[in-house]
Design a protein around this motif. Structure first.
Motif, PDB file in Angstrom:
ATOM      1  N   VAL A 141       3.897  -6.678 -19.989  1.00 58.21           N
ATOM      2  CA  VAL A 141       2.644  -7.416 -20.181  1.00 58.21           C
ATOM      3  C   VAL A 141       2.175  -8.034 -18.865  1.00 58.21           C
ATOM      4  O   VAL A 141       0.999  -7.924 -18.497  1.00 58.21           O
ATOM      5  N   ASN A 142       3.095  -8.680 -18.137  1.00 62.79           N
ATOM      6  CA  ASN A 142       2.740  -9.317 -16.862  1.00 62.79           C
ATOM      7  C   ASN A 142       2.236  -8.300 -15.847  1.00 62.79           C
ATOM      8  O   ASN A 142       1.282  -8.570 -15.100  1.00 62.79           O
ATOM      9  N   ASN A 143       2.868  -7.130 -15.812  1.00 58.22           N
ATOM     10  CA  ASN A 143       2.412  -6.075 -14.895  1.00 58.22           C
ATOM     11  C   ASN A 143       1.008  -5.610 -15.250  1.00 58.22           C
ATOM     12  O   ASN A 143       0.180  -5.340 -14.374  1.00 58.22           O
ATOM     13  N   MET A 144       0.725  -5.532 -16.561  1.00 50.06           N
ATOM     14  CA  MET A 144      -0.604  -5.089 -16.994  1.00 50.06           C
ATOM     15  C   MET A 144      -1.657  -6.159 -16.696  1.00 50.06           C
ATOM     16  O   MET A 144      -2.807  -5.825 -16.363  1.00 50.06           O
ATOM     17  N   ARG A 199      -4.001 -11.169 -26.164  1.00 52.21           N
ATOM     18  CA  ARG A 199      -3.323 -10.479 -27.266  1.00 52.21           C
ATOM     19  C   ARG A 199      -2.898  -9.057 -26.866  1.00 52.21           C
ATOM     20  O   ARG A 199      -3.653  -8.330 -26.219  1.00 52.21           O
ATOM     21  N   VAL A 200      -1.670  -8.706 -27.273  1.00 52.16           N
ATOM     22  CA  VAL A 200      -1.160  -7.354 -26.982  1.00 52.16           C
ATOM     23  C   VAL A 200      -1.132  -6.534 -28.273  1.00 52.16           C
ATOM     24  O   VAL A 200      -1.246  -7.072 -29.381  1.00 52.16           O
ATOM     25  N   GLU A 202      -5.797   2.763 -19.692  1.00 53.07           N
ATOM     26  CA  GLU A 202      -4.553   2.233 -19.127  1.00 53.07           C
ATOM     27  C   GLU A 202      -4.165   0.914 -19.798  1.00 53.07           C
ATOM     28  O   GLU A 202      -3.031   0.737 -20.255  1.00 53.07           O
ATOM     29  N   MET A 203      -5.105  -0.014 -19.866  1.00 53.35           N
ATOM     30  CA  MET A 203      -4.817  -1.329 -20.444  1.00 53.35           C
ATOM     31  C   MET A 203      -4.582  -1.239 -21.952  1.00 53.35           C
ATOM     32  O   MET A 203      -3.792  -1.995 -22.517  1.00 53.35           O
ATOM     33  N   TYR A 257      -9.315  -9.007 -20.998  1.00 53.67           N
ATOM     34  CA  TYR A 257      -9.460  -8.039 -19.900  1.00 53.67           C
ATOM     35  C   TYR A 257     -10.050  -6.728 -20.421  1.00 53.67           C
ATOM     36  O   TYR A 257     -10.817  -6.061 -19.707  1.00 53.67           O
ATOM     37  N   MET A 258      -9.702  -6.371 -21.643  1.00 52.53           N
ATOM     38  CA  MET A 258     -10.341  -5.216 -22.276  1.00 52.53           C
ATOM     39  C   MET A 258     -11.823  -5.505 -22.498  1.00 52.53           C
ATOM     40  O   MET A 258     -12.685  -4.654 -22.198  1.00 52.53           O
TER      41      MET A 258
END
Length: 434
Positions: free
Chosen positions: A290-293, A277-278, A326-327, A337-338
């Motif tokens: 999003v892909n870069n992150m 989720r963003v 950053e994320m 990932y968070m």
């Protein structure tokens, strides 16, 4: 000793090879079977805290009079473990600080010692002999081969006095079998205690939608249902942490077990959107951003794992905080990932004896864990345990008891209501009710 385990049978699982299935119905929380370890070893880091023989944690363990390293509940445990401990006792004294075999090497040495004296099938080999466990020597990359060569060299260096070692090829096969089929014995908070092999349990195949879970009672593995099962259902466990999205899970499976999962969850990727989720913005975040992150997050997780034993706790905590900042510009707080980096930050706070910081991160994690992990997850129960005990330590008893009760509800299914962890937990909760 051969033949069968009541309620379970070995069969050829379509697309998976050998497997286990149930021959009768099992309810959630019901024990399918228990399996004694063929061989096991306590982690060196846990020496002094747990008995080397039965893995009981207690104060005042008695040390081995010779090496002064191994610890036991009593003379009975010490005598029962001597056949295995003698493989290391004199070597630890002779090599001193230079005694450094890996946990894998230590376990393989014990397997070889047991094989030498074994006259018949052991209680852990009712339906699969240890020599029949799957090996992946031919699939291993150069890095894994180098590691195994190092383990073989350590076996010769530290154990050749007490063991007649098989030829090089057979040793590499055994190391591969243990790497693919070994189980990590963990405590109630999922801290690593040791490693073991359970041949009959090793027959159970993987699914990201598991039907059973493996927990430990001392050094014995218990296999319990985490969903209702009907006759003919395959017995399935998860080999990996299920928090992560499909691509990450399958990368891990290919890396460690040399296959790709084709369960319903992996086919549909139904939970991936929620797991990745963003942040909500007035204008949607571009897919490329999003892909870069995601790439940044995976790189950070690898770096943190690599640097964990090199950097100071303060440096590690700073690394967690920087990556979360950053994320957090792209990812929602519930993004896996968070959550991963919050969990690592909590662990660092625990190590630094900062309970307030640990609770702060833990409370951010637990809500999402409860939604993203399957029902009856040890990852969820262990987090409730940690939060419960931390709050108790700060005399926040109502918060502590509430969290412990949630852990108990999960563990009554995963461990069984009479497990000694549950007995101790009920005492923890009861003692603070006033």
């Amino acid at each position: 000793m051969t033949g069968n385990i009541e309620g379970v049978e070995r069969f050829d699982s379509p697309g998976r090879g050998r497997g286990l299935r149930v021959t009768r119905a099992f309810k959630v929380g019901e024990l399918l079977f228990s399996c004694q370890a063929y061989s096991y070893v306590l982690s060196v880091k846990e020496r002094g805290y747990y008995c080397e023989c039965c893995f009981t944690r207690k104060e005042g363990l008695a040390r081995c009079g010779k090496c002064r390293k191994a610890c036991y509940c009593n003379v009975k445990c010490q005598k029962a473990d001597w056949a295995m401990h003698k493989l290391e006792c004199s070597a630890m004294t002779a090599f001193g600080e230079n005694w450094c075999p890996s946990e894998m090497t230590r376990l393989v040495a014990r397997i070889l010692a047991k094989k030498k004296t074994q006259k018949e099938r052991s209680a852990s080999e009712k339906i699969l002999l240890i020599g029949e466990m799957q090996s992946h020597v031919e699939d291993e990359d150069n890095e894994k081969r180098e590691m195994q060569e190092g383990d073989v060299a350590a076996l010769h260096r530290f154990y050749s006095k007490h063991l007649d070692l098989p030829d090089h090829k057979d040793l590499l096969t055994l190391f591969s079998q243990v790497a693919c089929n070994g189980f990590t014995i963990e405590d109630d908070e999922l801290s690593h205690m040791g490693t073991a092999v359970y041949p009959d349990v090793a027959l159970i195949n993987h699914s990201c939608l598991p039907s059973v879970i493996v927990t430990y009672n001392g050094t014995t593995a218990d296999v319990r249902a985490v969903r209702d099962m009907k006759p003919g259902d395959e017995v399935l466990i998860s080999y990996i942490d299920l928090l992560y999205p499909t691509d990450d899970r399958n990368n891990r499976l290919r890396e460690s077990y040399y296959f790709t999962c084709d369960c319903q969850e992996c086919k549909t990727k139904s939970k991936d959107k929620v797991k990745l989720r963003v942040r909500k913005r007035s204008e949607p975040i571009e897919p490329e951003v999003v892909n870069n992150m995601v790439r940044y997050a995976r790189k950070t997780i690898r770096e943190f794992r690599f640097l964990k034993n090199m950097k100071t706790p303060s440096e590690l905590l700073e690394m967690c905080e920087q990556s979360l900042e950053e994320m957090g510009a792209v990812f929602d707080d519930s993004n896996v990932y968070m959550l991963h980096m919050m969990y690592q930050a909590m662990g660092v706070c625990l190590y630094m004896e900062d309970p307030v910081g640990a609770i702060r991160y833990g409370e951010k994690v637990i809500g999402s864990y409860s939604k993203l992990y399957p029902a009856h997850s040890l990852n969820v129960s262990s987090m409730y345990l940690k939060l419960g005990r931390l709050n108790m330590g700060l005399e926040k008893n109502s918060l502590g008891i509430s969290a412990l009760k949630k852990a108990i509800a999960i563990m009554e299914v995963t461990h069984g209501k009479n497990h000694f962890y549950l007995k101790e937990l009920r005492k923890e909760a009861k003692l603070t009710k006033n």
